[in-house]
Design a protein around this motif. Sequence first.
Motif, PDB file in Angstrom:
ATOM      1  N   GLN A  12      -6.040  24.479-111.610  1.00 49.01           N
ATOM      2  CA  GLN A  12      -6.955  23.495-112.176  1.00 49.01           C
ATOM      3  C   GLN A  12      -6.465  22.056-112.036  1.00 49.01           C
ATOM      4  N   ASP A  13      -5.370  21.842-111.301  1.00 51.77           N
ATOM      5  CA  ASP A  13      -4.733  20.529-111.245  1.00 51.77           C
ATOM      6  C   ASP A  13      -4.815  19.934-109.843  1.00 51.77           C
ATOM      7  N   TRP A  14      -5.046  18.618-109.794  1.00 46.62           N
ATOM      8  CA  TRP A  14      -4.891  17.864-108.549  1.00 46.62           C
ATOM      9  C   TRP A  14      -3.500  17.243-108.547  1.00 46.62           C
ATOM     10  N   VAL A  15      -2.719  17.513-107.493  1.00 45.55           N
ATOM     11  CA  VAL A  15      -1.321  17.097-107.417  1.00 45.55           C
ATOM     12  C   VAL A  15      -1.121  16.262-106.161  1.00 45.55           C
ATOM     13  N   GLU A  16      -0.488  15.104-106.302  1.00 41.59           N
ATOM     14  CA  GLU A  16      -0.138  14.303-105.132  1.00 41.59           C
ATOM     15  C   GLU A  16       1.091  14.890-104.453  1.00 41.59           C
TER      16      GLU A  16
END
Length: 279
Positions: free
Chosen positions: A233-237
């Motif tokens: 569920q996470d957007w990670v750079e």
Amino acid sequence: MDKSKSVSAYYAPRGGLPPQTQILTDRAMFTESYAVIPKGCYSDIVTSFLPFWERTRLWVIARPLSGFAETFSQYIMEVQPGGGSDRAELDETAEGVLFVVEGEVTVTLSGEEHTLHAGGYAFLPPKSGWTLRNKGKDDARFHWVRKAYEYVEGLPVPDPIFLNEADIPPTPMPDTDGAWATTRFVDPSDMRHDMHVTIVTFQPGGVIPFAETHVMEHGLYVLEGKAVYRLNQDWVEVEAGDFMWLRAFCPQACYAGGPGPFRYLLYKDVNRHAKFRLP
């Protein structure tokens, strides 16, 4: 052709330690469905060593964990000139893939030498008795992906493979106009293989336009560029040198928003039935 000059630059760790003035805040995380190991984690104090490997250290970035990703291990190997091993693989069940990101190594198999430069790929079947030496003048760094080979009655064990990325045209994904492409070292229809290690390339603005959710486990090492990656569920750079480790069925997607190509080395387990009992 000098293969070391014919491919894009790949990120390779150097070790060292951050200064005492550096703040702790970082992007490292480990969750129930994925892990992110940023390139800043490849310090001297987390290196490992292996029996019968000389002038060599490594970073273990994935290993089988019960309840997480269970099919593979992945190392970043650093071998000094003259280093290597005459007893490289001690597990007779293990197949391996090598991918060179810096320098050169010479793999000897059945009495024949194969020199791999940056971009070089080797598939090494189980029980093949391969050896490796750095005969160059500089340190060599390469990925070593290991998996217990899953034999199937009626299918032979795959043959060894020695290739270079520079010699393989990427295969564009359908309806992407080349914005998303995969460099395949193995024919996906070859049922002898139970794992694939490929290179995925996104051009700036390229995307995975849906949340992939599938049985394959993944290791993704960013070779070049940067992007935002959807993990569960996470957007990670993420950027060159980062490693993403996904258990089965972890949703994933990608948006390559950097100024240049975003490229990663990808592992996945393939072509075998699901197991109903532990080995």
